[in-house]
Design a protein around this motif. Sequence first.
Motif, mmCIF file in Angstrom:
data_model
loop_
_atom_site.group_PDB
_atom_site.id
_atom_site.type_symbol
_atom_site.label_atom_id
_atom_site.label_comp_id
_atom_site.label_asym_id
_atom_site.label_seq_id
_atom_site.Cartn_x
_atom_site.Cartn_y
_atom_site.Cartn_z
ATOM 1 N N LEU A 72 -7.708 -1.530 -12.412
ATOM 2 C CA LEU A 72 -7.691 -1.916 -11.013
ATOM 3 C C LEU A 72 -8.061 -0.714 -10.161
ATOM 4 N N MET A 73 -9.084 -0.872 -9.334
ATOM 5 C CA MET A 73 -9.525 0.160 -8.401
ATOM 6 C C MET A 73 -9.318 -0.378 -6.984
ATOM 7 N N VAL A 74 -8.686 0.424 -6.136
ATOM 8 C CA VAL A 74 -8.518 0.066 -4.733
ATOM 9 C C VAL A 74 -9.087 1.210 -3.906
ATOM 10 N N ASP A 75 -10.098 0.886 -3.125
ATOM 11 C CA ASP A 75 -10.810 1.878 -2.319
ATOM 12 C C ASP A 75 -11.299 3.048 -3.175
ATOM 13 N N GLY A 76 -11.784 2.725 -4.378
ATOM 14 C CA GLY A 76 -12.375 3.727 -5.266
ATOM 15 C C GLY A 76 -11.392 4.557 -6.060
ATOM 16 N N VAL A 77 -10.096 4.264 -5.951
ATOM 17 C CA VAL A 77 -9.068 5.023 -6.663
ATOM 18 C C VAL A 77 -8.441 4.138 -7.730
ATOM 19 N N GLN A 78 -8.351 4.655 -8.952
ATOM 20 C CA GLN A 78 -7.719 3.902 -10.030
ATOM 21 C C GLN A 78 -6.231 3.752 -9.730
ATOM 22 N N ARG A 79 -5.744 2.510 -9.719
ATOM 23 C CA ARG A 79 -4.354 2.234 -9.371
ATOM 24 C C ARG A 79 -3.539 1.649 -10.516
ATOM 25 N N ASP A 80 -4.179 0.990 -11.461
ATOM 26 C CA ASP A 80 -3.490 0.367 -12.593
ATOM 27 C C ASP A 80 -4.477 0.181 -13.720
ATOM 28 N N PHE A 81 -3.952 0.030 -14.929
ATOM 29 C CA PHE A 81 -4.787 -0.358 -16.055
ATOM 30 C C PHE A 81 -3.930 -1.118 -17.055
ATOM 31 N N TRP A 82 -4.582 -1.805 -17.978
ATOM 32 C CA TRP A 82 -3.988 -2.700 -18.972
ATOM 33 C C TRP A 82 -3.274 -3.878 -18.327
ATOM 34 N N ARG A 83 -2.161 -3.648 -17.701
ATOM 35 C CA ARG A 83 -1.400 -4.714 -17.024
ATOM 36 C C ARG A 83 -1.340 -4.380 -15.538
ATOM 37 N N ILE A 84 -1.740 -5.335 -14.722
ATOM 38 C CA ILE A 84 -1.768 -5.108 -13.279
ATOM 39 C C ILE A 84 -0.411 -5.508 -12.694
ATOM 40 N N ASP A 85 0.200 -4.573 -11.995
ATOM 41 C CA ASP A 85 1.509 -4.793 -11.390
ATOM 42 C C ASP A 85 1.305 -5.495 -10.041
ATOM 43 N N PRO A 86 1.705 -6.769 -9.935
ATOM 44 C CA PRO A 86 1.464 -7.490 -8.682
ATOM 45 C C PRO A 86 2.197 -6.874 -7.488
ATOM 46 N N ALA A 87 3.387 -6.332 -7.705
ATOM 47 C CA ALA A 87 4.136 -5.721 -6.592
ATOM 48 C C ALA A 87 3.414 -4.473 -6.085
ATOM 49 N N ARG A 88 2.861 -3.670 -6.988
ATOM 50 C CA ARG A 88 2.116 -2.473 -6.572
ATOM 51 C C ARG A 88 0.866 -2.875 -5.803
ATOM 52 N N LEU A 89 0.136 -3.866 -6.311
ATOM 53 C CA LEU A 89 -1.066 -4.326 -5.618
ATOM 54 C C LEU A 89 -0.697 -4.855 -4.236
ATOM 55 N N GLU A 90 0.380 -5.591 -4.156
ATOM 56 C CA GLU A 90 0.851 -6.105 -2.864
ATOM 57 C C GLU A 90 1.083 -4.952 -1.882
ATOM 58 N N ARG A 91 1.757 -3.899 -2.332
ATOM 59 C CA ARG A 91 2.013 -2.741 -1.454
ATOM 60 C C ARG A 91 0.710 -2.070 -1.035
ATOM 61 N N LEU A 92 -0.241 -1.959 -1.964
ATOM 62 C CA LEU A 92 -1.525 -1.343 -1.644
ATOM 63 C C LEU A 92 -2.291 -2.142 -0.596
ATOM 64 N N LEU A 93 -2.197 -3.449 -0.684
ATOM 65 C CA LEU A 93 -2.923 -4.309 0.259
ATOM 66 C C LEU A 93 -2.279 -4.371 1.628
ATOM 67 N N THR A 94 -0.985 -4.144 1.686
ATOM 68 C CA THR A 94 -0.274 -4.269 2.951
ATOM 69 C C THR A 94 0.117 -2.920 3.544
ATOM 70 N N GLY A 95 -0.311 -1.846 2.921
ATOM 71 C CA GLY A 95 0.050 -0.522 3.410
ATOM 72 C C GLY A 95 1.533 -0.256 3.271
ATOM 73 N N GLY A 96 2.150 -0.863 2.236
ATOM 74 C CA GLY A 96 3.558 -0.638 1.984
ATOM 75 C C GLY A 96 4.479 -1.562 2.761
ATOM 76 N N ARG A 97 3.904 -2.511 3.510
ATOM 77 C CA ARG A 97 4.733 -3.415 4.309
ATOM 78 C C ARG A 97 5.238 -4.611 3.526
#
Length: 98
Positions: A72-97
Amino acid sequence: MSDFQQHPVPGRPASGPAPRVELLVKDGCHLCADAVAVVDEVCGRHGVTWQAVDVARHPKLAERHAEEIPVLMVDGVQRDFWRIDPARLERLLTGGRA
């Protein structure tokens, strides 16, 4: 699988630029299928368009991430691999909100 698969989400609010979300995948990868489902669900909930990128068509990406697919890449930065953590992706998309 095509080179890049766009997954647009209708009704995306125009409140600033959306994060650029890419999921590096390859055919025949069971973890990739799981990752696609997670990314599609979380991005869809937040109205964020994302792309699936087939590493078979990008030798440098395939070499760099050979043992990590899906990635998983978000804005060009590797954020996850193998298993994508939905809670982490949620935080990345909402700016931690989330």
